[in-house]
Design a protein around this motif. Structure first.
Motif, PDB file in Angstrom:
ATOM      1  N   ASP A 292      -6.301   1.360   8.790  1.00  0.00           N
ATOM      2  CA  ASP A 292      -6.837   2.632   8.293  1.00  0.00           C
ATOM      3  C   ASP A 292      -5.959   3.774   8.781  1.00  0.00           C
ATOM      4  O   ASP A 292      -6.384   4.627   9.561  1.00  0.00           O
ATOM      5  CB  ASP A 292      -8.280   2.785   8.782  1.00  0.00           C
ATOM      6  N   ARG A 293      -4.687   3.749   8.297  1.00  0.00           N
ATOM      7  CA  ARG A 293      -3.724   4.751   8.765  1.00  0.00           C
ATOM      8  C   ARG A 293      -2.776   5.135   7.641  1.00  0.00           C
ATOM      9  O   ARG A 293      -2.390   4.313   6.818  1.00  0.00           O
ATOM     10  CB  ARG A 293      -2.897   4.186   9.926  1.00  0.00           C
ATOM     11  N   THR A 294      -2.389   6.404   7.657  1.00  0.00           N
ATOM     12  CA  THR A 294      -1.355   6.870   6.724  1.00  0.00           C
ATOM     13  C   THR A 294      -0.265   7.636   7.473  1.00  0.00           C
ATOM     14  O   THR A 294       0.488   8.396   6.875  1.00  0.00           O
ATOM     15  CB  THR A 294      -1.958   7.786   5.635  1.00  0.00           C
ATOM     16  N   ASP A 295      -0.180   7.404   8.785  1.00  0.00           N
ATOM     17  CA  ASP A 295       0.875   8.044   9.568  1.00  0.00           C
ATOM     18  C   ASP A 295       2.069   7.096   9.639  1.00  0.00           C
ATOM     19  O   ASP A 295       1.943   5.878   9.434  1.00  0.00           O
ATOM     20  CB  ASP A 295       0.379   8.374  10.979  1.00  0.00           C
ATOM     21  N   THR A 296       3.249   7.629   9.933  1.00  0.00           N
ATOM     22  CA  THR A 296       4.452   6.792   9.959  1.00  0.00           C
ATOM     23  C   THR A 296       4.380   5.730  11.049  1.00  0.00           C
ATOM     24  O   THR A 296       5.009   4.680  10.930  1.00  0.00           O
ATOM     25  CB  THR A 296       5.715   7.653  10.166  1.00  0.00           C
TER      26      THR A 296
ATOM     27  N   ILE B 152      -1.579  -0.759   4.220  1.00  0.00           N
ATOM     28  CA  ILE B 152      -1.389   0.585   4.777  1.00  0.00           C
ATOM     29  C   ILE B 152      -1.455   1.585   3.626  1.00  0.00           C
ATOM     30  O   ILE B 152      -1.412   1.209   2.461  1.00  0.00           O
ATOM     31  CB  ILE B 152      -0.028   0.713   5.509  1.00  0.00           C
ATOM     32  N   GLY B 153      -1.562   2.870   3.970  1.00  0.00           N
ATOM     33  CA  GLY B 153      -1.397   3.905   2.956  1.00  0.00           C
ATOM     34  C   GLY B 153      -2.678   4.407   2.315  1.00  0.00           C
ATOM     35  O   GLY B 153      -3.761   3.836   2.479  1.00  0.00           O
ATOM     36  N   ALA B 154      -2.513   5.471   1.546  1.00  0.00           N
ATOM     37  CA  ALA B 154      -3.654   6.218   1.011  1.00  0.00           C
ATOM     38  C   ALA B 154      -4.507   5.415   0.033  1.00  0.00           C
ATOM     39  O   ALA B 154      -5.733   5.532   0.031  1.00  0.00           O
ATOM     40  CB  ALA B 154      -3.140   7.500   0.339  1.00  0.00           C
ATOM     41  N   ASP B 155      -3.878   4.600  -0.813  1.00  0.00           N
ATOM     42  CA  ASP B 155      -4.620   3.904  -1.868  1.00  0.00           C
ATOM     43  C   ASP B 155      -4.782   2.408  -1.582  1.00  0.00           C
ATOM     44  O   ASP B 155      -4.926   1.599  -2.503  1.00  0.00           O
ATOM     45  CB  ASP B 155      -3.921   4.108  -3.219  1.00  0.00           C
TER      46      ASP B 155
ATOM     47  N   MET C  73       5.200   8.466  -0.703  1.00  0.00           N
ATOM     48  CA  MET C  73       5.134   9.854  -0.243  1.00  0.00           C
ATOM     49  C   MET C  73       3.863  10.224   0.518  1.00  0.00           C
ATOM     50  O   MET C  73       3.762  11.317   1.050  1.00  0.00           O
ATOM     51  CB  MET C  73       5.314  10.814  -1.419  1.00  0.00           C
ATOM     52  N   ASP C  74       2.881   9.325   0.573  1.00  0.00           N
ATOM     53  CA  ASP C  74       1.707   9.600   1.396  1.00  0.00           C
ATOM     54  C   ASP C  74       2.030   9.490   2.878  1.00  0.00           C
ATOM     55  O   ASP C  74       1.382  10.119   3.718  1.00  0.00           O
ATOM     56  CB  ASP C  74       0.564   8.643   1.038  1.00  0.00           C
TER      57      ASP C  74
ATOM     58  N   GLY D  76       0.807  -1.217   0.000  1.00  0.00           N
ATOM     59  CA  GLY D  76       0.000   0.000   0.000  1.00  0.00           C
ATOM     60  C   GLY D  76       0.838   1.263   0.000  1.00  0.00           C
ATOM     61  O   GLY D  76       2.039   1.235   0.248  1.00  0.00           O
ATOM     62  N   GLY D  77       0.192   2.368  -0.304  1.00  0.00           N
ATOM     63  CA  GLY D  77       0.845   3.661  -0.433  1.00  0.00           C
ATOM     64  C   GLY D  77       0.135   4.475  -1.498  1.00  0.00           C
ATOM     65  O   GLY D  77      -1.099   4.438  -1.594  1.00  0.00           O
TER      66      GLY D  77
END
Length: 484
Positions: free
Chosen positions: A426-430, A402-405, A459-460, A377-378
């Motif tokens: 459901d996370r896009t934080d490090t 993980i990630g935006a998409d 980069m998300d 993910g990303g």
């Protein structure tokens, strides 16, 4: 840069450089040093750009910032008045108003690679060039390692290592250069003529820049134009062979295939546990030359063996002896975050392939292990995941997203691998990465591989794929400490 003498035909020539950054600034400085009147145009007008512009202007180079729309908002032409040549950085897309204006005015556009090619001296080192959707950097570094093992003065240049301008203008003298070239660079390199070149593979990538798969493939194929000795192609990827067929090469140049199967004549391939050559031997109809063992390649994943065969083919085209191929491959170690073994925890291997930023790279990575708990993910960059998931479904023990998409991958898994357990974070934080590793460890069984091969850009959530890989490795080591 050094002080090698170059033709003085640049004196007083009006050259426009498109873009600041890692290739635009050196190009501007080189051209200014050769006596050209240089104007740099740049889309951005941020703090960093202004600092770069101030430095260049102190050196006597003109800079125009904020030319994203060709300066139309300021009532000026996108092409600076009097321009006789445009040199562009790879990132500038071909549909920029500047290039349309240059075409209308009959002004040539070169990339940084074309500039380096034109500035070579009469005793310049030949180029062994590599492109492809995936594997370029690894193959070029393998090639440089093999050439060094043969006692040749060489460097890995282009998209990696030493800059091409430094390589052709510096004091260092090379016998041969191992050159990585992107499709962007090849688009703007009309006169490049390599000694030998390889296209490793072709899969959809950067289509927003090129406009279509056909245009992307055509730019990759430019690497074969005018080849002198060998056009190296991937037997398993027919599109690469087709590019060889279409290329206009020098008389006597040969098509050389590489394959993970048994090689035919004019091919390199695998027999038992050996890398063998049936291309650069006296009787290629009946003979094969042992080059190395599969165990000499690190890591010995299928796509990395393919990279090694491509590097070996280019080295052999240059006359390198078999022993140097073996020694060079043994000495080579891949860059970080490319199928990097992090640790074994409770009988489970943890592998960092954060560099797998598209579906083609992820597919190669997934093909190397079985069974797998996949962390993916990303940012999808317009990619679709059905083919990747359907080809890999049988290898999957579980998936952590993980990630935006991530929803795009989740939907493909529902269609093609509905029985595979999926954890959708459901996370896009490090901080999602430690959680992803914990979930993957829960799904994994002894003998499995937990594989970070995101199939997406980073980069998300992260500054780059390196930071993503480091976060994964840190989380795995924390897991190991916790379970020690």
């Amino acid at each position: 840069m050094g002080s090698r003498k170059v033709s003085t035909s640049w004196q007083g020539k009006n050259v426009t450089v498109a873009g600041l950054g890692v290739s635009g600034i050196p190009a501007a400085r080189v051209l200014h040093g050769l006596g050209a009147h240089v104007t740099v145009v740049n889309d951005g007008d941020d703090e960093r750009s202004r600092a770069q512009a101030e430095q260049l202007e102190a050196e006597g180079i003109t800079v125009r910032l904020g030319d994203a729309r060709g300066g139309a908002a300021m009532g000026r032409s996108p092409l600076p008045e009097g321009t006789e040549l445009v040199v562009t950085t790879p990132g500038w897309q071909p549909d920029k108003p500047l290039f349309a204006a240059a075409a209308k005015a009959g002004v040539e556009v070169w990339g940084d690679v074309e500039l380096a090619w034109r500035l070579r001296g009469p005793d310049a080192a030949p180029w062994l060039a590599v492109t492809g959707t995936n594997g370029k950097t690894t193959t070029v570094r393998m090639l440089a390692s093999i050439l060094q093992a043969a006692g040749l003065r060489t460097a890995a240049v282009g998209n990696i290592g030493v800059s091409l301008l430094d390589a052709v203008l510096g004091e260092e003298r090379y016998d041969v250069l191992a050159v990585e070239l992107s499709s962007y660079q090849l688009h703007w390199a009309p006169s490049l003529r390599a000694h030998s070149a390889a296209v490793l593979n072709l899969a959809p990538d950067h289509l927003d820049w090129h406009g279509s798969m056909q245009a992307y493939a055509a730019d990759k194929g430019r690497i074969y134009e005018g080849n002198q000795v060998a056009c190296v192609y991937n037997v398993e990827d027919k599109a690469t062979e087709e590019l060889v067929r279409e290329a206009d090469v020098e008389e006597g140049c040969r098509a050389i295939g590489f394959t993970l199967g048994t090689p035919g004549p004019s091919q390199l391939g695998i027999v038992d546990d050996l890398l063998v050559d049936r291309a650069f031997v006296e009787n290629r109809q009946k003979q094969a030359q042992e080059l190395a063992q599969i165990s000499d390649v690190t890591p010995p994943a299928p796509h990395n063996i393919a990279n090694a065969l491509a590097a070996a083919a280019l080295a052999r085209a240059f006359g390198v002896e078999p022993k140097a191929v073996r020694d060079g491959l043994r000495a080579f170690r891949p860059d970080a975050h490319r199928i990097e073994h992090v640790e074994e925890v409770a009988g489970v291997q943890y592998i960092d392939d954060s560099k797998a930023t598209n579906t083609h790279a992820a597919q190669a990575s997934l093909a190397a292990y079985d069974p797998i708990v996949w962390i993916a993910g990303g940012l999808a960059k317009g990619a679709t995941f059905d083919e990747l998931v359907s080809k890999s479904a049988k290898r999957l023990r579980g998936v952590v997203l993980i990630g935006a998409d991530r929803a795009l991958i989740r939907e493909a898994l529902a269609r093609h691998a509905p029985e595979v357990p999926v954890v959708d974070l459901d996370r896009t934080d490090t901080g999602a990465m430690p959680a992803a590793v914990q979930e993957a460890a829960r799904l994994a069984q002894p003998g499995d591989t937990v594989l970070l091969a995101p199939a997406c850009a980073s980069m998300d959530m992260f500054a780059n794929y390196n930071k993503r890989g480091e976060a994964f490795a840190d989380a795995v080591r924390a897991l190991a400490a916790e379970r020690a």
